[in-house]
Design an enzyme around this catalytic site. Structure first.
Site, PDB file in Angstrom:
ATOM      1  N   ASP A 191       0.890  -0.997   0.100  1.00  0.00           N
ATOM      2  CA  ASP A 191       0.048  -0.227   0.101  1.00  0.00           C
ATOM      3  C   ASP A 191       1.195   1.395  -0.271  1.00  0.00           C
ATOM      4  OD1 ASP A 191      -2.570   1.555   0.727  1.00  0.00           O
ATOM      5  OD2 ASP A 191      -1.396   1.321   2.328  1.00  0.00           O
TER       6      ASP A 191
ATOM      7  N   ASP B  77      -0.341   4.846   0.831  1.00  0.00           N
ATOM      8  CA  ASP B  77      -0.757   6.272   2.281  1.00  0.00           C
ATOM      9  C   ASP B  77      -0.124   4.751   3.326  1.00  0.00           C
ATOM     10  OD1 ASP B  77       0.086   7.881   0.462  1.00  0.00           O
ATOM     11  OD2 ASP B  77      -2.834   8.288  -0.077  1.00  0.00           O
TER      12      ASP B  77
HETATM   13 MG   LIG Z   1      -2.724   3.144   3.412  1.00  0.00          MG
END
Ligand SMILES: [Mg+2]
Ligand SMILES: [Zn+2]
Length: 183
Positions: A19, A21
């Protein structure tokens, strides 16, 4: 779905899905909307260097609904992406590919996590063996996306949060700790 591939190296061998962020950089409640709001975690850059040294390919899988929410324009989005890729290279890491979903939840697309669309697209593009590949994220929607795609869910929580983590999910408090256990 937006797909970016570095094309610099053959995409064979081991992979990890990350992922963006909350994993590579600090997340923010009002979305990371431009490169000034993109702040790397130091341990994440170290983790990417560690992965590079072991020739483990890195594929980013990221929801970016700020695009279709009208909160971020495309130019800012691509500038941010380019900045991320260059900074990772400067830190002796490497990002091989990135898959982004620009949609809002109400658009009911097949790429927005927890849907497995982006992971499946990456797997078919690069022949990634999903059952042996980890997906490292910071939210339960990442865990669900990993499970929906048939890969191994790994959670990174840098601060202690009171979310109910399923028992079989491994949890680490930094990306560096998480990747060190992959091999
Ligand atoms: Mg995230
Ligand atoms: Zn989507």
């Amino acid at each position: 779905m937006i797909i970016w591939v570095s094309l610099a190296e053959p995409m064979s061998g081991r992979f990890v899905f990350l992922d963006r962020d909350g994993i590579l950089n600090r997340d923010r409640p009002d979305y990371v909307k431009n490169r000034d709001e993109f702040i790397f975690y130091a341990d994440a850059l170290e983790a990417l260097r560690w992965l590079r040294r072991r020739s483990i390919h890195v594929v980013i899988i990221s929801n970016q609904s700020a695009l279709h929410r009208g909160l971020m324009d495309w130019q800012a989005f691509f500038q941010l992406h380019g900045h991320m890729v260059r900074e990772v290279q400067r830190a002796e890491g490497w990002i091989d590919a990135a898959f982004y979903c620009p949609h809002r939840p109400d658009e009911k697309c097949s790429c927005r996590k927890p849907a497995p669309g982006m992971i499946r697209a990456a797997a078919s593009l690069f022949s990634i063996p999903l059952a042996e590949t980890a997906f490292i994220g910071d939210k339960l929607s990442d865990v669900a996306a990993a499970e929906n795609a048939g890969c191994l869910p790994v959670l990174v929580q840098r601060t202690s949060q009171s979310v109910d983590v399923p028992e079989h999910v491994r949890v680490y408090n930094s990306l560096l700790d998480a990747v060190r256990t992959l091999v």
